[in-house]
Design a protein around this motif. Structure first.
Motif, mmCIF file in Angstrom:
data_model
loop_
_atom_site.group_PDB
_atom_site.id
_atom_site.type_symbol
_atom_site.label_atom_id
_atom_site.label_comp_id
_atom_site.label_asym_id
_atom_site.label_seq_id
_atom_site.Cartn_x
_atom_site.Cartn_y
_atom_site.Cartn_z
ATOM 1 N N SER A 16 0.824 -1.211 0.000
ATOM 2 C CA SER A 16 0.000 0.000 0.000
ATOM 3 C C SER A 16 0.861 1.266 0.000
ATOM 4 N N LYS A 17 1.940 1.272 0.786
ATOM 5 C CA LYS A 17 2.829 2.435 0.785
ATOM 6 C C LYS A 17 3.520 2.599 -0.559
ATOM 7 N N ALA A 18 3.903 1.497 -1.196
ATOM 8 C CA ALA A 18 4.533 1.574 -2.509
ATOM 9 C C ALA A 18 3.551 2.075 -3.561
ATOM 10 N N ALA A 19 2.291 1.636 -3.482
ATOM 11 C CA ALA A 19 1.290 2.118 -4.441
ATOM 12 C C ALA A 19 1.067 3.615 -4.290
ATOM 13 N N GLU A 20 0.989 4.089 -3.050
ATOM 14 C CA GLU A 20 0.820 5.524 -2.815
ATOM 15 C C GLU A 20 2.046 6.301 -3.291
ATOM 16 N N ALA A 21 3.246 5.776 -3.013
ATOM 17 C CA ALA A 21 4.467 6.443 -3.477
ATOM 18 C C ALA A 21 4.552 6.438 -4.998
ATOM 19 N N ARG A 22 4.078 5.370 -5.636
ATOM 20 C CA ARG A 22 4.112 5.309 -7.098
ATOM 21 C C ARG A 22 3.151 6.317 -7.714
ATOM 22 N N ARG A 23 1.985 6.518 -7.082
ATOM 23 C CA ARG A 23 1.066 7.547 -7.581
ATOM 24 C C ARG A 23 1.682 8.938 -7.428
ATOM 25 N N GLU A 24 2.324 9.186 -6.300
ATOM 26 C CA GLU A 24 3.000 10.467 -6.111
ATOM 27 C C GLU A 24 4.128 10.645 -7.116
ATOM 28 N N CYS A 25 4.824 9.552 -7.396
ATOM 29 C CA CYS A 25 5.927 9.613 -8.351
ATOM 30 C C CYS A 25 5.420 9.929 -9.757
ATOM 31 N N ARG A 26 4.289 9.365 -10.142
ATOM 32 C CA ARG A 26 3.736 9.645 -11.459
ATOM 33 C C ARG A 26 3.337 11.107 -11.595
ATOM 34 N N ARG A 27 2.772 11.678 -10.530
ATOM 35 C CA ARG A 27 2.435 13.102 -10.593
ATOM 36 C C ARG A 27 3.694 13.959 -10.720
ATOM 37 N N ALA A 28 4.741 13.601 -9.984
ATOM 38 C CA ALA A 28 5.993 14.359 -10.078
ATOM 39 C C ALA A 28 6.643 14.196 -11.444
#
Length: 292
Positions: free
Chosen positions: A136-148
């Motif tokens: 779950s933390k990796a999925a949230e970080a991946r979504r943040e990474c895509r926005r960045a």
């Protein structure tokens, strides 16, 4: 106090003391790990097997059970994950045994297989929670990474529109952003510069390490500009617009899923109210006619 009770109190007190120590140790701010940072910038061509500790050799053998991509995205090492896995497994094995032992002392007896089954179930549950937490933390970080990354593509397009070169555009775009994603991008570009390789190679490597293919797409676009001299401004803007559309669609899908999940408690409450309303009628029906 009997010796059995004294031993039990000692064990329980030691367990609570160890838990309190681990909690305080995790809450205290840790010093930055200089070794992994230097390894990311300039990795060693090879490691000497004799210098590896026994725990590192053990964790290297446990590679199939380690979510390596998610851990790299979160900035954690496999050794830390295996350590957490061992800790939660031991806690899961010890907690039911301790509770059942306390119940046995007050006269509640259990079969010989109950503590073993309870310990295995508790350990498996805690291990599953650990994997779910990392995912779950990796999925949230991946979504943040895509926005960045979407912002990074827009910045790179603006730098190209200003007439700057491919490598300079990437470096300037990376220096304009803030946050852990742009820090990773700057480290990847610096690493590629130290290795005397093109910057898009560093973007490809970073995208593969973190499981973010959008960085690899940006590397392909900039590679076409650096190798063949193609005009990539419109391509970059189109890729950024496409990525924004994907992010918007994913957010809408997540919002719809959350909305549907919110309807489940309401439906359960309605079922409970219906059962409460029907209970007197069903009780009278099942009781049958009363004979005077």
């Amino acid at each position: 106090m009997t010796p059995a009770w004294l031993a039990l109190v000692t064990v329980v007190g030691a367990g609570f003391g160890l838990g309190l120590f681990l909690t305080v140790h995790e809450l205290l701010p840790a010093s930055p790990a200089l070794g992994p940072a230097l390894a990311r910038l300039q990795p060693q061509p090879g490691e000497v097997p004799g210098r590896r500790t026994a725990w590192q050799r053990l964790t290297s053998r446990a590679h199939p059970i380690v979510p390596a991509t998610d851990l790299r995205l979160l900035g954690r090492t496999p050794e830390e994950f295996v350590t957490s896995l061992a800790v939660v497994t031991l806690i899961g094995l010890a907690l039911p045994s301790t509770l059942l032992g306390l119940l046995a002392l007050i006269g509640r007896g259990f079969g010989p297989g109950v503590p073993v089954i309870a310990a295995l179930i508790c350990a498996a549950f805690l291990v599953a929670l650990l994997y779910r937490d990392v995912a779950s933390k990796a999925a949230e970080a991946r979504r943040e990474c895509r926005r960045a990354v979407c912002l990074f593509i827009d910045l790179a397009a603006l730098q190209r529109a200003a007439g700057r070169g491919t490598e300079e555009s990437l470096r300037r775009a990376a220096s304009k952003g803030s946050g852990w994603v742009f820090t990773r991008i700057r480290q990847a570009l610096l690493r590629a510069e130290l290795e005397v390789t093109p910057p898009w190679t560093g973007l490809h490597r970073l995208g593969a390490d973190m499981g973010v293919p959008e960085l690899g797409d940006l590397g392909d676009i900039m590679q076409s500009a650096g190798v063949s001299g193609a005009q990539v401004y419109r391509t970059l803007r189109a890729r950024a617009a496409s990525l924004r559309g994907q992010i918007r669609a994913d957010e809408l899908a997540r919002a719809e899923l959350r909305t549907s999940q919110l309807e489940i408690p309401g439906a359960l409450l309605l079922i409970v109210l219906m059962l409460l309303a029907l209970y007197p009628f069903l009780a009278r029906l099942l009781a049958g006619p009363q004979v005077n």
